[in-house]
Design an enzyme around this catalytic site. Structure first.
Site, mmCIF file in Angstrom:
data_model
loop_
_atom_site.group_PDB
_atom_site.id
_atom_site.type_symbol
_atom_site.label_atom_id
_atom_site.label_comp_id
_atom_site.label_asym_id
_atom_site.label_seq_id
_atom_site.Cartn_x
_atom_site.Cartn_y
_atom_site.Cartn_z
ATOM 1 N N ASP A 126 2.311 -8.528 3.276
ATOM 2 C CA ASP A 126 2.092 -8.304 4.463
ATOM 3 C C ASP A 126 0.850 -8.601 5.231
ATOM 4 O O ASP A 126 0.434 -8.247 6.421
ATOM 5 C CB ASP A 126 2.377 -6.518 4.777
ATOM 6 C CG ASP A 126 1.134 -5.790 3.965
ATOM 7 O OD1 ASP A 126 0.295 -6.490 3.272
ATOM 8 O OD2 ASP A 126 1.133 -4.540 4.144
ATOM 9 N N SER A 127 0.033 -9.261 4.338
ATOM 10 C CA SER A 127 -1.232 -9.892 4.953
ATOM 11 C C SER A 127 -0.718 -11.009 6.072
ATOM 12 O O SER A 127 -1.558 -11.487 6.864
ATOM 13 C CB SER A 127 -2.037 -10.555 3.926
ATOM 14 O OG SER A 127 -1.353 -11.324 3.055
ATOM 15 N N LYS B 286 6.844 -5.151 -3.836
ATOM 16 C CA LYS B 286 5.362 -4.760 -4.083
ATOM 17 C C LYS B 286 5.315 -3.445 -3.158
ATOM 18 O O LYS B 286 5.465 -3.599 -1.890
ATOM 19 C CB LYS B 286 4.239 -5.650 -4.063
ATOM 20 C CG LYS B 286 2.763 -4.955 -4.144
ATOM 21 C CD LYS B 286 1.912 -6.099 -4.234
ATOM 22 C CE LYS B 286 1.246 -6.415 -2.919
ATOM 23 N NZ LYS B 286 0.682 -5.391 -2.036
ATOM 24 N N GLU C 79 -6.887 -3.815 -6.312
ATOM 25 C CA GLU C 79 -7.704 -4.453 -5.157
ATOM 26 C C GLU C 79 -8.888 -3.573 -4.659
ATOM 27 O O GLU C 79 -8.918 -2.385 -4.626
ATOM 28 C CB GLU C 79 -6.739 -4.586 -3.915
ATOM 29 C CG GLU C 79 -7.397 -5.030 -2.702
ATOM 30 C CD GLU C 79 -6.809 -5.510 -1.752
ATOM 31 O OE1 GLU C 79 -5.430 -5.455 -1.490
ATOM 32 O OE2 GLU C 79 -7.266 -5.952 -0.404
HETATM 33 O O1 KIV Z 1 -0.401 -8.703 1.514
HETATM 34 C C1 KIV Z 1 -1.212 -9.286 0.796
HETATM 35 O O2 KIV Z 1 -1.400 -10.154 0.666
HETATM 36 C C2 KIV Z 1 -1.453 -8.591 -0.391
HETATM 37 C C3 KIV Z 1 -2.556 -9.186 -1.186
HETATM 38 C C4 KIV Z 1 -3.710 -8.920 -0.777
HETATM 39 C C5 KIV Z 1 -2.475 -8.271 -2.762
HETATM 40 O O3 KIV Z 1 -1.070 -7.338 -0.708
#
Ligand code: KIV
Length: 267
Positions: A46-47, A115, A184
């Site tokens: 979701d980044s 995730k 994290e």
């Molecule tokens: O959304 C994402 O990119 C993440 C990573 C930073 C682990 O959750």
């Protein structure tokens, strides 16, 4: 065609002490390059809300957006395992909603796993999703969807009481059936201790070298983000300069009449 990486391979890598490589990715051409390089896991994180869409944080990202990007990545990855992130509000409200959204990411997005962020508080949700035979990767420590509770992106688990809570979270995520857990923004000593306590792999981001694998945001390692560069990021390329040079050269050549030439034209 090379064999697709599965959760069994990921577990074997931990058991054999082989570091697990994970990067985020959100589009087809980049995923093709990464798959060809031999990345083990691609996270459609979701980044993307921040590095692709330009939001301030990850909270606005929707399930439909993750599905759209997962489908693009999935078409480009005969080898890498694709994990789709569950965005904010897609799993926190209640378990039926979480199950439905996890199912959509697998069915419509084509991902092999999902995730989600949270520890003890999300154990029942992880259990409910894994009971549908959907592999779940946990995510504890600095959980970006909790930005308002944390008061910003801050390292978690520095105090003993916080560290104990994170250990309990990791154990709860494993007991609930997760196949791996992202750690994290936590002190490296704590990450190593959690990694040793768990039988499932830990994937670190800002958690030091003691984890079973590492994950970073692709746009960070490519040097594409101008705003915020956390201490744990290593930049492997100056992507902004590369793009700016190419775009500037194109603009200059169109303006000067140097492009297009006969070679780029039809008769
Ligand atoms: O959304 C994402 O990119 C993440 C990573 C930073 C682990 O959750």
């Amino acid at each position: 065609m090379r064999k697709q990486v599965t959760i069994l391979d990921i577990q074997k890598m931990k058991d054999e002490g082989t570091p697990i490589t994970v990067l985020t990715c959100y589009d087809y051409p980049t995923a093709r390059i990464m798959d060809g390089c031999g990345i083990d896991v691609i996270l459609v994180g979701d980044s993307l809300g921040v590095v692709v869409a330009g939001h301030e944080n990850t909270l606005p990202v929707t399930v439909d957006e993750i599905i759209y990007h997962s489908r693009a990545v999935m078409r480009a990855t005969p080898r890498a395992m694709v994990v789709a992130d569950m965005p904010f509000l897609s799993y926190q409200v209640d378990i039926p909603t979480a199950r439905l959204n996890a199912g959509r990411l697998i069915k419509e997005g084509g991902a092999a796993a999902v995730k989600l962020e949270g520890g003890t508080n999300m154990a029942d949700t992880i259990r409910a999703i894994t009971s549908m035979d959907i592999p779940v990767m946990g995510h504890i420590g600095l959980t970006p969807q909790s930005i308002h509770r944390m008061g910003g992106y801050r390292v978690q688990g520095k105090k003993e009481e916080q560290a104990d809570r994170l250990m309990a979270d990791a154990l709860a995520v494993e007991a609930a059936g997760a196949f791996a857990v992202t750690l994290e923004g936590i002190p490296q000593k704590l990450a190593r201790k959690i990694t040793e306590a768990l039988t499932i792999p830990t994937i670190g981001i800002g958690a030091g070298p003691g984890c079973d694998g590492q994950v970073l945001v692709l746009h960070d390692i490519l040097g594409l983000c101008e705003k915020y560069s956390p201490k744990f990021v290593k930049r492997y390329a100056d992507g902004r300069a590369l793009i700016a040079d190419a775009v500037s050269a194109y603009i200059a050549e169109v303006r000067s009449g140097e492009f297009p030439t006969e070679a780029h034209s039809f008769n």
